[in-house]
Design a protein around this motif. Structure first.
Motif, mmCIF file in Angstrom:
data_model
loop_
_atom_site.group_PDB
_atom_site.id
_atom_site.type_symbol
_atom_site.label_atom_id
_atom_site.label_comp_id
_atom_site.label_asym_id
_atom_site.label_seq_id
_atom_site.Cartn_x
_atom_site.Cartn_y
_atom_site.Cartn_z
ATOM 1 N N LEU A 365 22.105 19.837 -2.485
ATOM 2 C CA LEU A 365 22.270 21.284 -2.585
ATOM 3 C C LEU A 365 21.017 21.922 -3.178
ATOM 4 C CD1 LEU A 365 25.927 21.318 -3.911
ATOM 5 C CD2 LEU A 365 25.186 22.489 -1.826
ATOM 6 N N SER A 366 20.561 22.998 -2.550
ATOM 7 C CA SER A 366 19.444 23.757 -3.097
ATOM 8 C C SER A 366 19.846 24.373 -4.436
ATOM 9 C CB SER A 366 19.049 24.864 -2.120
ATOM 10 O OG SER A 366 18.259 25.844 -2.762
ATOM 11 N N SER A 367 18.971 24.274 -5.409
ATOM 12 C CA SER A 367 19.277 24.837 -6.730
ATOM 13 C C SER A 367 19.291 26.360 -6.714
ATOM 14 C CB SER A 367 18.256 24.335 -7.759
ATOM 15 O OG SER A 367 16.938 24.726 -7.376
ATOM 16 N N ASP A 368 18.655 26.954 -5.713
ATOM 17 C CA ASP A 368 18.591 28.421 -5.630
ATOM 18 C C ASP A 368 19.732 29.006 -4.793
ATOM 19 O OD1 ASP A 368 16.246 28.552 -7.160
ATOM 20 O OD2 ASP A 368 15.011 28.173 -5.388
ATOM 21 N N THR A 369 19.906 28.489 -3.586
ATOM 22 C CA THR A 369 20.876 29.077 -2.657
ATOM 23 C C THR A 369 22.231 28.377 -2.666
ATOM 24 O OG1 THR A 369 20.152 27.669 -0.820
ATOM 25 C CG2 THR A 369 19.022 29.789 -1.114
ATOM 26 N N HIS A 370 22.291 27.166 -3.209
ATOM 27 C CA HIS A 370 23.510 26.348 -3.190
ATOM 28 C C HIS A 370 23.943 26.020 -1.765
ATOM 29 C CE1 HIS A 370 24.797 27.819 -7.501
ATOM 30 N NE2 HIS A 370 23.584 27.268 -7.462
ATOM 31 N N VAL A 371 22.954 25.807 -0.903
ATOM 32 C CA VAL A 371 23.152 25.428 0.495
ATOM 33 C C VAL A 371 22.444 24.094 0.716
ATOM 34 C CG1 VAL A 371 22.638 26.070 2.895
ATOM 35 C CG2 VAL A 371 23.345 27.812 1.265
ATOM 36 N N PRO A 372 22.955 23.221 1.595
ATOM 37 C CA PRO A 372 22.295 21.932 1.803
ATOM 38 C C PRO A 372 20.867 22.040 2.329
ATOM 39 C CG PRO A 372 24.528 21.861 2.665
ATOM 40 C CD PRO A 372 24.243 23.293 2.311
ATOM 41 N N VAL A 373 19.987 21.218 1.788
ATOM 42 C CA VAL A 373 18.675 20.971 2.374
ATOM 43 C C VAL A 373 18.890 19.779 3.303
ATOM 44 C CG1 VAL A 373 16.268 20.366 1.943
ATOM 45 C CG2 VAL A 373 17.532 21.754 0.270
ATOM 46 N N GLN A 374 18.735 19.995 4.613
ATOM 47 C CA GLN A 374 19.212 18.994 5.565
ATOM 48 C C GLN A 374 18.463 19.056 6.898
ATOM 49 O OE1 GLN A 374 23.321 20.124 6.552
ATOM 50 N NE2 GLN A 374 22.735 22.261 6.315
ATOM 51 N N LYS A 375 18.626 17.990 7.669
ATOM 52 C CA LYS A 375 18.003 17.879 8.984
ATOM 53 C C LYS A 375 18.897 18.529 10.047
ATOM 54 C CE LYS A 375 15.842 14.078 10.131
ATOM 55 N NZ LYS A 375 15.570 12.672 10.515
ATOM 56 N N TRP A 376 18.239 19.153 11.039
ATOM 57 C CA TRP A 376 18.934 19.727 12.187
ATOM 58 C C TRP A 376 18.578 18.938 13.439
ATOM 59 C CZ3 TRP A 376 22.486 23.749 12.329
ATOM 60 C CH2 TRP A 376 22.763 24.311 11.073
ATOM 61 N N TYR A 377 19.567 18.805 14.323
ATOM 62 C CA TYR A 377 19.427 17.974 15.518
ATOM 63 C C TYR A 377 19.553 18.801 16.797
ATOM 64 C CZ TYR A 377 20.541 14.408 12.009
ATOM 65 O OH TYR A 377 20.549 13.623 10.885
ATOM 66 N N LEU A 378 18.894 18.325 17.847
ATOM 67 C CA LEU A 378 19.038 18.903 19.179
ATOM 68 C C LEU A 378 20.087 18.088 19.921
ATOM 69 C CD1 LEU A 378 17.654 21.103 21.035
ATOM 70 C CD2 LEU A 378 16.375 19.191 22.031
ATOM 71 N N ARG A 379 21.093 18.780 20.470
ATOM 72 C CA ARG A 379 22.174 18.094 21.158
ATOM 73 C C ARG A 379 22.350 18.665 22.573
ATOM 74 N NH1 ARG A 379 27.387 18.763 17.425
ATOM 75 N NH2 ARG A 379 27.288 20.712 18.583
ATOM 76 N N LYS A 380 22.943 17.872 23.437
ATOM 77 C CA LYS A 380 23.231 18.327 24.796
ATOM 78 C C LYS A 380 24.627 17.874 25.184
ATOM 79 C CE LYS A 380 21.315 18.369 29.496
ATOM 80 N NZ LYS A 380 20.217 17.852 30.365
ATOM 81 N N VAL A 381 25.384 18.771 25.806
ATOM 82 C CA VAL A 381 26.707 18.409 26.306
ATOM 83 C C VAL A 381 26.523 17.643 27.612
ATOM 84 C CG1 VAL A 381 28.925 19.233 27.146
ATOM 85 C CG2 VAL A 381 27.804 20.414 25.241
ATOM 86 N N GLU A 382 26.988 16.422 27.607
ATOM 87 C CA GLU A 382 26.884 15.598 28.811
ATOM 88 C C GLU A 382 27.984 14.544 28.794
ATOM 89 O OE1 GLU A 382 23.491 12.424 27.319
ATOM 90 O OE2 GLU A 382 22.824 14.252 28.308
ATOM 91 N N MET A 383 28.161 13.900 29.947
ATOM 92 C CA MET A 383 29.163 12.842 30.027
ATOM 93 C C MET A 383 28.700 11.631 29.227
ATOM 94 S SD MET A 383 31.605 14.139 31.755
ATOM 95 C CE MET A 383 32.623 12.670 31.948
ATOM 96 N N ASP A 384 29.571 11.147 28.364
ATOM 97 C CA ASP A 384 29.318 9.926 27.610
ATOM 98 C C ASP A 384 30.500 9.008 27.904
ATOM 99 O OD1 ASP A 384 28.439 8.016 25.910
ATOM 100 O OD2 ASP A 384 28.844 9.103 24.063
ATOM 101 N N GLY A 385 30.319 8.089 28.823
ATOM 102 C CA GLY A 385 31.457 7.335 29.333
ATOM 103 C C GLY A 385 32.239 8.225 30.285
ATOM 104 N N THR A 386 33.490 8.491 29.965
ATOM 105 C CA THR A 386 34.322 9.334 30.828
ATOM 106 C C THR A 386 34.629 10.686 30.188
ATOM 107 O OG1 THR A 386 36.336 8.339 29.928
ATOM 108 C CG2 THR A 386 35.391 7.343 31.918
#
Length: 401
Positions: A365-386
Motif C-alpha cells: 500500500l502506498s503510504s500517501d494514497t493507500h492504494v496498491p503499488v502494483q503491476k498491470w497486465y495486458l490481456r486478451k479475450v480468447e478461447m482457452d481450451g473450450t
C-alpha cells in the motif's frame, strides 16, 4: 470436477493448487493462531456491495471472494470467528448511506469491506472515518481528501487507463475513439487514459478531441454512439464500462459498423459475470488489468484452485481477488491488534503493513494514497481450451505512489 467449458490453463492451476487449499482450509496464518490462543471472541465485519442496480453483475463477486477466504480459513479472521454483515449499495452513492450507518451505529462492525461504485466510496468513507472505522474497499477509488481510514485493495480509478494509454499510443497506428459513462468514476477512468495516451503522442478521434461520455445509468443502447466511430477514421476504440453497461456496449459493438475496429478497455468490461453474459461478442477484446487467472505463483494457484472448486472450475475474476485480498489484509491486521480489538487498532495495524503476498503478485500500500503499488497486465479475450477467458498476453506498467 470440471465443466467442459473450463479454460485449459485453469484446469492445470486448479490441480496444482488443490493441495495448498486443502492444507489451508482448516487454519489461518500463524499470527492468527497466536491471536486465537488469547480467546476467540466473535467479531462483526461489514461488507457493502451491489446486489441490485446497475452494477449487480459485479457485486456478487466482491462478496464471494471475501466469503471464499473465510471458507478457506475456518470462518475466522485474526483467530476470531466472523459474522459477515452484508449490505446492498444498489446504484451507489446516497443509497448506501443508511446501510453504512446501520453497520456502524447498530451492528458495531470493526471494519467495512467491499464497495463497488465510486459514488458509494464518496458517500460512505466520510461517515466511517468520522466513526473511526476502517474501510477496506475492493472497487475503484476516486481521489479523496481524507484517506486516513480508507485502504484500497484494487486501484485508483485513473490506473487502468493510465497503464493502457502508452501501449495504445505506440501500437494502434492511429487515432483512438474513447467512451465512458458520465459519472465521477467514468471521468477519472477516461482521464487516466487520455492523459497517458496524449503524453505518449496519441490523438483522439472523437469530435473536438475529447472523450464521449454516455448518460449513466440511462444508456442501454450504444448503437448511435458507435455509429460515429467508423466515420471518424479511428484505428481503435478505448472505453470504460462495468456491469450492465459493459454487457450492452460489447454486444452493440459486436453488431455495429465498428465491429472490425479493435476494442480496448479497462478490464472490468470482460470480468466475471459480464464475460459470461457477453459470450462470443467479447472475443478479441484487449484489456488492461492488475490480475489475470493465469499468473504463475503459489498464491494465485491456491486462489484459483479454491475458486474453481467452489464454482465448477470457473476462472476467478479480479473483483473476487480484490475481496480475497481484503479479507487477507483484515486477517493480518486483526491478528496484530491482539486483545485490543477496536476499529482504530485495526486501522493502525493496516497502516503498519509491509508487502502483501497476493494472487496478483506481491504489492504494498502506498503510504500517501493507500492504494496498491502494483503491476498491470495486458490481456486478451480468447478461447482457452473450450472456454473464453481473459488471457495474459504481456506486461504494461507498475503504477502507484
Amino acid at each position: 470436477m470440471f465443466s467442459s467449458r473450463v479454460p485449459a490453463r485453469l484446469r492445470a492451476a486448479v490441480a496444482i493448487g488443490a493441495v495448498t487449499v486443502l492444507a489451508a482450509a482448516g487454519c489461518s496464518s500463524s499470527t492468527s493462531g497466536k491471536s486465537a490462543a488469547k480467546g476467540d471472541s466473535p467479531i462483526t465485519i461489514g461488507l457493502i456491495t451491489a446486489l441490485t442496480g446497475s452494477n449487480k453483475a459485479l457485486g456478487p463477486d466482491h462478496l464471494n471472494g471475501f466469503q471464499l477466504y473465510l471458507d478457506n480459513h475456518g470462518n475466522k479472521l485474526g483467530g476470531h470467528t466472523v459474522k459477515l454483515d452484508v449490505g446492498d449499495e444498489a446504484n451507489g452513492g446516497a443509497a448506501a448511506v443508511p446501510v453504512a450507518k446501520k453497520m456502524i451505529e447498530q451492528d458495531h462492525v470493526l471494519a467495512i469491506a467491499g464497495i463497488v461504485a465510486t459514488p458509494t466510496i464518496q458517500a460512505v468513507v466520510p461517515i466511517a472515518t468520522a466513526a473511526g472505522v476502517p474501510v477496506v474497499n475492493t472497487g475503484g477509488r476516486p481521489t479523496m481528501k481524507d484517506v486516513s481510514h480508507l485502504w484500497t485493495m484494487s486501484f485508483m480509478s485513473t490506473d487502468p487507463g493510465g497503464a493502457m494509454g502508452p501501449y495504445m499510443a505506440q501500437n494502434v497506428g492511429g487515432s483512438v475513439y474513447a467512451f465512458g459513462p458520465d459519472y465521477q468514476g467514468g471521468y477519472d477512468q477516461l482521464r487516466g487514459f487520455t492523459d497517458s495516451f496524449a503524453k505518449a503522442g496519441g490523438k483522439l478521434a472523437n469530435d473536438g478531441g475529447k472523450p464521449t461520455f454516455t448518460p449513466f445509468p440511462a444508456t442501454s443502447d450504444f448503437t448511435p454512439y458507435l455509429a460515429k466511430v467508423k466515420a471518424s477514421g479511428a484505428k481503435a476504440i478505448y472505453c470504460f464500462y462495468t456491469g450492465a453497461s459493459a454487457i450492452a456496449f460489447v454486444k452493440d459493438w459486436s453488431q455495429s459498423d465498428a465491429k472490425d475496429i479493435p476494442l480496448y478497455a479497462a478490464g472490468f468490461i470482460t470480468e466475471g459475470g459480464a464475460l459470461k453474459a457477453e459470450g462470443t461478442a467479447a472475443n478479441g477484446i484487449i484489456t488492461s488489468m492488475n490480475y489475470s487467472p493465469d499468473i504463475s505463483s503459489a498464491a494465485n494457484r491456491a486462489f484459483v484452485s479454491a475458486w474453481g472448486q467452489k464454482y465448477n472450475g470457473e476462472a476467478p475474476p479480479a473483483t473476487a481477488m480484490y475481496s480475497w485480498d481484503a479479507a487477507s489484509v483484515l486477517d493480518q491486521a486483526i491478528a496484530k491488534a491482539g486483545s485490543n480489538l477496536t476499529p482504530e487498532a485495526i486501522n493502525a495495524a493496516i497502516k503498519a503493513m509491509g508487502q502483501i503476498d497476493s494472487p496478483r503478485g506481491t504489492w504494498q500500500l502506498s503510504s500517501d494514497t493507500h492504494v496498491p503499488v502494483q503491476k498491470w497486465y495486458l490481456r486478451k479475450v480468447e478461447m482457452d481450451g473450450t472456454a473464453l477467458a481473459n488471457v495474459k498476453v504481456g506486461d504494461l506498467a507498475t503504477i502507484g505512489s
